[in-house]
Design a protein around this motif. Sequence first.
Motif, short mmCIF file in Angstrom:
data_model
loop_
_atom_site.label_atom_id
_atom_site.label_comp_id
_atom_site.label_asym_id
_atom_site.label_seq_id
_atom_site.Cartn_x
_atom_site.Cartn_y
_atom_site.Cartn_z
N ILE A 59 0.83 -1.21 0.00
CA ILE A 59 0.00 0.00 0.00
C ILE A 59 0.86 1.26 0.00
N LEU A 60 1.87 1.28 0.88
CA LEU A 60 2.64 2.50 1.08
C LEU A 60 3.81 2.64 0.11
N GLU A 61 4.43 1.52 -0.24
CA GLU A 61 5.61 1.57 -1.11
C GLU A 61 5.52 0.49 -2.19
N PRO A 62 4.61 0.66 -3.14
CA PRO A 62 4.41 -0.38 -4.16
C PRO A 62 5.65 -0.69 -4.99
N GLU A 63 6.55 0.29 -5.14
CA GLU A 63 7.77 0.02 -5.90
C GLU A 63 8.63 -1.02 -5.21
N LEU A 64 8.74 -0.93 -3.88
CA LEU A 64 9.49 -1.92 -3.13
C LEU A 64 8.75 -3.25 -3.08
N ALA A 65 7.43 -3.18 -2.99
CA ALA A 65 6.64 -4.41 -2.91
C ALA A 65 6.82 -5.27 -4.15
N ALA A 66 7.12 -4.64 -5.28
CA ALA A 66 7.28 -5.39 -6.52
C ALA A 66 8.38 -6.44 -6.42
N THR A 67 9.37 -6.19 -5.58
CA THR A 67 10.48 -7.14 -5.44
C THR A 67 10.51 -7.83 -4.08
N ARG A 68 9.79 -7.28 -3.11
CA ARG A 68 9.88 -7.82 -1.75
C ARG A 68 8.63 -8.56 -1.30
N VAL A 69 7.56 -8.54 -2.08
CA VAL A 69 6.38 -9.34 -1.80
C VAL A 69 6.29 -10.39 -2.91
N ILE A 70 6.45 -11.64 -2.52
CA ILE A 70 6.62 -12.72 -3.49
C ILE A 70 5.46 -13.70 -3.42
N LYS A 71 4.96 -14.06 -4.59
CA LYS A 71 3.85 -15.02 -4.68
C LYS A 71 4.40 -16.44 -4.61
N GLY A 72 3.93 -17.20 -3.64
CA GLY A 72 4.43 -18.55 -3.44
C GLY A 72 3.42 -19.60 -3.86
N PRO A 73 3.62 -20.84 -3.45
CA PRO A 73 2.68 -21.92 -3.73
C PRO A 73 1.33 -21.66 -3.05
N LEU A 85 10.73 -20.82 0.06
CA LEU A 85 11.17 -20.05 1.22
C LEU A 85 12.70 -19.94 1.24
N ALA A 86 13.38 -21.00 0.84
CA ALA A 86 14.85 -20.98 0.82
C ALA A 86 15.39 -19.98 -0.19
N GLU A 87 14.62 -19.68 -1.22
CA GLU A 87 15.05 -18.74 -2.26
C GLU A 87 14.59 -17.31 -1.98
N THR A 88 13.84 -17.12 -0.89
CA THR A 88 13.30 -15.79 -0.57
C THR A 88 14.30 -15.00 0.25
N PRO A 89 14.65 -13.76 -0.17
CA PRO A 89 15.58 -12.93 0.63
C PRO A 89 15.02 -12.66 2.02
N ASP A 90 15.91 -12.37 2.96
CA ASP A 90 15.50 -12.13 4.35
C ASP A 90 14.56 -10.95 4.48
N ASN A 91 14.70 -9.94 3.61
CA ASN A 91 13.87 -8.74 3.74
C ASN A 91 12.60 -8.81 2.90
N ALA A 92 12.29 -10.00 2.37
CA ALA A 92 11.11 -10.16 1.52
C ALA A 92 10.06 -11.00 2.23
N TYR A 93 8.84 -10.96 1.70
CA TYR A 93 7.72 -11.70 2.28
C TYR A 93 7.21 -12.70 1.24
N LEU A 94 7.29 -13.97 1.57
CA LEU A 94 6.73 -15.02 0.73
C LEU A 94 5.33 -15.34 1.22
N LEU A 95 4.35 -15.19 0.34
CA LEU A 95 2.95 -15.40 0.73
C LEU A 95 2.34 -16.53 -0.09
N PRO A 96 1.45 -17.30 0.53
CA PRO A 96 0.65 -18.24 -0.27
C PRO A 96 -0.08 -17.50 -1.38
N ALA A 97 -0.31 -18.16 -2.50
CA ALA A 97 -0.84 -17.50 -3.68
C ALA A 97 -2.11 -16.71 -3.40
N GLY A 98 -3.04 -17.30 -2.64
CA GLY A 98 -4.29 -16.60 -2.34
C GLY A 98 -4.08 -15.35 -1.52
#
Length: 228
Positions: A59-73, A85-98
């Motif tokens: 919401i606040l920083e969509p430019e950063l979210a493009a690389t730090r919010v990741i769609k997972g299984p 999860l092993a491939e996700t950087p420490d500063n990123a968020y891996l979320l279930p697809a839904g």
Amino acid sequence: MREGIIQQLDEEAYHADPDSISKSGLWTMISKTPAHFRYAPARGREPQLDVGSAAHLAILEPELAATRVIKGPPDRRGNRWKDALAETPDNAYLLPAGDYDGVMIMADQVRKHPVVQRLTSGTTLFEASGFWTDERTGIRMRCRPDSVAPEMEIMGDLKTTADASAWNWSRTAGNLGYHMQEHIYSSGWPVAGGCNINAFVFIVVEAKAPYCTVVYELDPSAVTEGRA
């Protein structure tokens, strides 16, 4: 942690600072007991909270979210999730697809709100941390507002909720001490070296579709009680 405004500080480092106290710590003492504060478990990153953190970023920083919010299984089970999860950087968020799809739809809806558009444009600071010493007590304090718009001298805090109606929000704000948060943040920020704060707004977003968004200001009596 040094006093002042720190723009690039990891959230975990902010919460782990042993020399300062935040609104959350003070509210624990007031709403529970000093013992609950003293023996509270160390705050760490919890996967179940990643959806909320990812929503803030989207919401606040969509430019950063493009690389730090990741769609997972589709879910957090099995080797597919472990591998992602092993491939996700420490500063990123891996979320279930839904959850990922929901966060992105929510962010798109919230950013259509005219107040949100103004508060997230220009020279707005996002999730900067402030550290200062309270003059009256000598206690070291800290705060981490979601957004600060220096040109307008407005501070904003994003909250997700199940029900954004005024009746429910007023009850939630009182139960969680948001009126005290407003005073600590808005009065402490300039002491830490930031701009003056002349208005504090809560951006309240429903966590499920249709992601209704309302911007609230506390009434004067609540502000007075929070200051007390």
